[in-house]
Design an enzyme around this catalytic site. Structure first.
Site, mmCIF file in Angstrom:
data_model
loop_
_atom_site.group_PDB
_atom_site.id
_atom_site.type_symbol
_atom_site.label_atom_id
_atom_site.label_comp_id
_atom_site.label_asym_id
_atom_site.label_seq_id
_atom_site.Cartn_x
_atom_site.Cartn_y
_atom_site.Cartn_z
ATOM 1 N N LYS A 80 0.807 -1.229 0.000
ATOM 2 C CA LYS A 80 0.000 0.000 0.000
ATOM 3 C C LYS A 80 0.841 1.280 0.000
ATOM 4 O O LYS A 80 0.441 2.288 -0.551
ATOM 5 C CB LYS A 80 -0.946 0.008 1.203
ATOM 6 C CG LYS A 80 -2.093 -0.977 1.079
ATOM 7 C CD LYS A 80 -3.072 -0.794 2.214
ATOM 8 C CE LYS A 80 -4.166 -1.828 2.141
ATOM 9 N NZ LYS A 80 -5.218 -1.600 3.138
ATOM 10 N N ASP B 194 -9.749 3.008 1.720
ATOM 11 C CA ASP B 194 -9.815 2.523 3.108
ATOM 12 C C ASP B 194 -10.403 3.624 3.993
ATOM 13 O O ASP B 194 -11.166 3.359 4.923
ATOM 14 C CB ASP B 194 -8.411 2.165 3.631
ATOM 15 C CG ASP B 194 -7.912 0.851 3.065
ATOM 16 O OD1 ASP B 194 -8.756 -0.005 2.711
ATOM 17 O OD2 ASP B 194 -6.686 0.671 2.965
#
Ligand code: ATR
Length: 285
Positions: free
Chosen positions: A77, A113
């Site tokens: 990420k 997210d």
């Protein structure tokens, strides 16, 4: 007369990938493929096991149209941003990308997210925001959670972490109008973001250790755990339940909503959220 064999039609639509290592236990294909079918799209969502040494090649394949887009999970990420052509604001502020969107050859990194957690929390706060929150942990997940709290309208956040220097660094580095403190205080909302409790099995030492995090946590009416478990409640939420907290949610809600937000970015269509939540057995609390 034997009937001539009719070959099964080949699905040539580019897939959507989940890039990560490991990825085989991911629940994302289950709800993403249910949603793609519901939308009548021919594309499928597939895990693509991607060691760090293959990340650049995988991104390049998306640029060439081999896949129509991707989700990115651990451990890439943070690293994947360097291979992309631009980052959306939230991805820049979170320092992490979980979604790659392709427009022709141009690849942009997004962070759903943050918006996924915001959606998961929003079901509790339809008529006003919590004023204060206690954030447990100071890693990547905590940073994303802080941005979701900011969007939710929280005014003050206490950050508590095993390594208090990391909590102090996070409070110092994030550019926000929220008042950030290091330590624990009684708050409206608690968010657990430490990696304790991820994939633990009930009645093991690890599970008990994860449940102990609750014992240092001031009671709150709303408790969210970014972890989730296929084995029933997470240790942290089980402890919160025993302490009488009625509003509890685990990270599966956030997982589905981040996926739904990603799906909307890839397809430009509203995601069928209830169907996606149902596909992994998430009900209302
Ligand atoms: P993520 O991206 O999932 O947040 P991370 O950046 O590695 O992962 O952060 C893990 C978080 O869990 C950190 O806050 C870490 O605390 P430290 O900063 O002290 O390492 C926390 N954590 C991990 N193991 C822990 C443990 N045994 N006890 C308490 N906190 C723990």
């Amino acid at each position: 007369m034997p009937r001539p064999r009719v070959p099964a039609p080949v699905n040539t639509a580019p897939p959507i990938w989940l890039l990560g290592d490991p990825v085989n236990h991911s629940l994302s294909p289950r709800f993403q493929n249910a949603a793609l079918r519901h939308l009548g799209l021919p594309n499928t969502y597939r895990t693509r096991h991607t060691p760090a040494s293959e990340l650049a090649d995988a991104v390049d394949a998306i640029r060439r149209g081999v896949a129509m887009g991707a989700n990115v999970t651990l451990p890439h990420k943070r690293a994947v941003g360097a291979h992309l052509d631009g980052l959306a604001t939230l991805a820049t502020r979170a320092g992490a990308v979980n979604t790659i969107v392709a427009e022709g050859e141009r690849l942009t990194g997004h962070n759903t997210d943050v918006t996924g957690l915001l959606r998961a929390l929003s079901r509790w706060f339809v008529e006003g925001s919590p004023r204060t929150a206690l954030l447990l942990g100071a890693g990547g997940a905590a940073r994303g959670a802080l941005l979701a709290l900011e969007r939710l309208g929280v005014e003050e956040v206490w950050i508590a972490n095993r390594t208090s220097d990391a909590a102090r660094a996070l409070a110092r580095e994030l550019d926000t109008d929220m008042a950030l403190h290091v330590g624990r205080a009684r708050c409206d909302l608690v968010i657990h973001t430490t990696s304790l409790g991820v994939g633990t099995v009930p009645d093991t030492a690890e599970h008990h250790k994860a449940a102990e995090v609750w014992s240092d946590t001031p009671w709150a009416p709303w408790v969210y755990d970014v972890c989730y478990s296929a084995e029933g409640p997470t240790p942290f939420l089980a402890a919160a339940h025993a302490a009488g907290v009625t509003h509890r949610l685990d990270g599966l809600t956030m997982l589905v909503h981040q996926g739904a937000d990603s799906l909307e970015l890839w397809t430009g269509q509203p995601a069928p959220r209830e169907l996606m939540l149902d596909a992994v057995g998430v009900g209302d609390d």
